[in-house]
Design a protein around this motif. Structure first.
Motif, short mmCIF file in Angstrom:
data_model
loop_
_atom_site.label_atom_id
_atom_site.label_comp_id
_atom_site.label_asym_id
_atom_site.label_seq_id
_atom_site.Cartn_x
_atom_site.Cartn_y
_atom_site.Cartn_z
N PHE A 396 41.79 30.14 32.23
CA PHE A 396 40.59 30.59 32.23
C PHE A 396 39.82 30.00 32.57
CE2 PHE A 396 43.54 32.45 28.48
CZ PHE A 396 43.04 33.97 29.43
N TYR A 456 37.25 39.61 37.53
CA TYR A 456 37.55 39.43 35.70
C TYR A 456 39.46 40.16 36.14
CZ TYR A 456 33.13 39.48 34.48
OH TYR A 456 31.46 38.63 33.74
N TYR A 479 37.05 35.02 33.43
CA TYR A 479 37.23 36.08 32.62
C TYR A 479 35.10 35.35 31.79
CZ TYR A 479 35.96 31.91 29.32
OH TYR A 479 35.53 30.93 28.49
N ARG A 481 33.31 35.76 27.63
CA ARG A 481 33.14 35.97 27.12
C ARG A 481 32.82 37.95 26.69
NH1 ARG A 481 28.55 36.09 22.93
NH2 ARG A 481 29.55 35.84 20.44
N ASP A 503 39.16 38.67 29.59
CA ASP A 503 39.98 38.23 28.74
C ASP A 503 41.04 39.28 27.84
OD1 ASP A 503 40.37 35.52 26.48
OD2 ASP A 503 38.01 35.37 26.08
N PHE A 564 39.57 34.98 21.26
CA PHE A 564 40.71 35.76 21.81
C PHE A 564 41.26 34.17 22.93
CE2 PHE A 564 36.98 38.51 21.62
CZ PHE A 564 37.63 39.39 22.11
N SER A 566 41.14 33.02 25.90
CA SER A 566 40.13 32.34 26.52
C SER A 566 39.25 31.27 25.23
CB SER A 566 38.65 32.49 27.34
OG SER A 566 38.11 33.23 25.97
#
Length: 586
Positions: A396, A456, A479, A481, A503, A564, A566
């Protein structure tokens, strides 16, 4: 179908010996005059022919590897198509044979096709349909296992309160089944009962009830004559569980029957928290790996090393894959699970039958295509060799930050790491990546190139290749947040607007301000994926289910922490007031 789940612990209810044994069987044919089962190679294109009797039970069961379950068809309640699969066809078995499977388990539920009172007659049309399906599989040169399936929880489980009727009905069922199939090829095996379970009983009582049923099954089949006199009979442990107490009881039962043509069976769906994604069990970690290793160690030490053949009648992950819902188990973690499963089974000398409920999981019964070719490729590869993996199948990269070097841990599984490739282009060690003490580090410059425009989601995919087996795919993913928004609705379900921003949701933690766990699963703050919450990536939302919302206390704010893949977390608050629910960003 899977049986009862144990929410606080291991689920151990259940590839065989290497088929190189065939060379030894050829020698045995000459020594004993016994014909051997024909176990065609994956590339065998010769006309289908019924398998022939092998030199012994261990070799027969070994020749059945790999195996596949015709799940949710003849075992569906009340009828063959009730659970969403089309009627079984000969073409389905043609496909299964062509895909390299050497045997099939055909679960059969008799309940709705058998009188519940004496003389417990099975409907002739249903019996003929079962015979037709079995004959199709045998004609394709496949070994076949049939059983008494969901009857186990529909009426057999009531043995403690309805003992005489249960035993009489069970005996009547097998009397009729044995008569119908007495002249069928000995490539057909009978399994007494699927996942035996008994209501309101201790383990000791359940073991005794199972022994009584299996003894009745054994007597009825052997006395029916024909090929049933020596047909291989498959006997389960209680719950088809591999805990030592159940395996020891099964060995004792098999010894008491004094019959060389018996096969033991258990099931395996993995460490329960990982298998359904609950209690934070998002990864195939050391605990989940040990559960699997211990399962096969017990089987090897108690059964196969003592000359008792084992047919592991069902394996998979619970509710995985499920084409109707987002995957509970992250794809890379599932691949690790199936890779190690194949290795452990081969090492223990166990033949394994993939549980396939059909259109919703592995094989789409309408199109006869695999729903996830990468997953089935990994399963097939595990039949014969190991594959290397890594700590994750994702790297990520936060779009809001500059790109820096990223590191994964390699799991070579006894193989040699060969390098990284992007398609047909080999990445340059030293410039694009380094390897030190099993740690693979991709450089910032290589990741910048691989991230491209940094949209993304997955920007590119590279492969870590090893000396054998399948390559390990690594998805370079951009990604940020995720962003959640306020929502309101009712206890029938609440959708939380969500910008996932590349994500993926791993799990949800739910707690009250007093520290108590919120939700239906009160023994852990980490609730069950899809049962209580579920991501809707195309719809840009996270669904909180009625099961979760109705379990909340009235007017007690619950704090949800969404985790998540990530590593990002987002906190959200939910309050239920009667039939209404409000959700707010923390």
């Amino acid at each position: 179908m899977k049986g009862t789940h144990h929410p606080t612990g291991r689920r151990s209810d259940g590839p065989g010996r290497v088929l190189g044994l065939l060379l030894a069987l050829v020698t045995l044919i000459g020594l004993t005059g016994t014909t051997a089962f024909a176990a065609p190679s994956h590339r065998d294109t010769s006309p289908a022919r019924p398998p022939r009797l092998a030199a012994g039970p261990m070799d027969t069961v070994a020749a059945m590897q790999p195996s596949w379950n015709l799940g949710n068809s003849l075992d569906a309640v009340p009828g063959e198509t009730s659970w969403g699969n089309p009627p079984v066809t000969k073409a389905l078995f043609d496909t299964i044979k062509a895909q390299g499977f050497r045997s099939v388990r055909i679960p059969v539920t008799w309940t709705d096709h058998q009188s519940s009172t004496a003389p417990y007659t099975i409907d002739a049309a249903w019996m003929s349909r079962v015979k037709q399906v079995v004959d199709w599989a045998l004609a394709d040169g496949l070994y076949v296992v049939i059983n008494v399936h969901h009857d186990s929880w529909q009426w057999l489980s009531g043995m403690s309160t309805d003992h005489d009727n249960v035993v009489a009905r069970f005996r009547a069922a097998w009397t009729q089944i044995a008569a119908k199939f007495r002249d069928s090829s000995q490539a057909l095996l009978f399994e007494s009962v699927n996942e035996p379970q008994f209501d309101n009983t201790t383990d000791a009582q359940g073991i005794q009830y199972l022994k009584e049923l299996d003894t009745a099954f054994h007597t009825v089949v052997r006395q029916s004559g024909g090929n049933n006199a020596t047909r291989l009979l498959v006997l389960p442990s209680l719950h088809t569980n591999s805990d030592q107490i159940y395996l020891d009881a099964l060995v004792s039962e098999m010894k008491s029957l004094n019959d060389p043509n018996l096969v033991a069976t258990v099931h395996y769906y993995g460490w329960y928290p990982f298998s359904v994604n609950i209690a934070g069990g998002t990864r195939f970690d050391a605990t989940a790996q040990k559960d699997m290793t211990d399962h096969f160690t017990r089987i090897r030490d108690t059964l196969t090393s003592k000359g008792i053949p084992v047919y592991l009648g069902e394996y998979s992950l619970l509710h995985y894959p499920d084409q109707n819902h987002p995957s509970r188990v992250e794809a890379g973690e599932a691949l690790k699970y199936f890779e190690q499963f194949g290795y452990e089974a081969r090492a223990a000398g166990v033949t394994t039958a993939l549980w396939d409920p059909g259109t919703f999981a592995f094989m789409d019964r309408a199109t006869l295509q695999w729903t996830d070719p990468a997953l089935i490729a990994a399963i097939k590869s595990s039949w014969t060799t190991r594959s290397g993996t890594a700590s994750s199948d994702r790297i990520f990269l936060a779009k809001s930050s500059s790109i820096t070097a990223k590191t994964l841990t390699l799991n070579p599984n006894g193989l040699t790491f060969q390098g990284l490739w992007q398609g047909g282009t080999r990445l340059v060690q030293g410039r694009d990546y380094t390897v030190s003490d099993g740690r693979l580090t991709l450089t910032a410059s290589a990741l910048t190139r691989l991230a491209g425009s940094r949209a993304y989601g997955i920007n590119s995919t590279i492969e870590a290749r090893f000396s054998r087996g399948l390559p390990w795919k690594i998805h370079v993913t951009t990604y940020d947040r995720p962003v959640l928004s306020d929502a309101s609705g009712g206890t029938g379900g609440l959708t939380v607007p969500t910008q996932f921003r590349g994500d993926l949701l791993a799990t949800m933690e739910a707690k009250y301000s007093d520290g108590g766990n919120a939700g239906p699963t009160d023994w852990t703050p980490f609730q069950e994926f899809n049962e209580t919450f579920s991501p809707d990536y195309p719809g840009n939302g996270i669904s909180l289910t009625s099961a979760f919302l109705n379990a909340l206390r009235d007017n007690a704010q619950a704090t949800l922490t969404f985790h998540f893949w990530s590593g990002a977390t987002v906190t959200y608050r939910v309050t239920k007031n009667g039939g209404s629910v409000t959700g707010t960003v923390a």
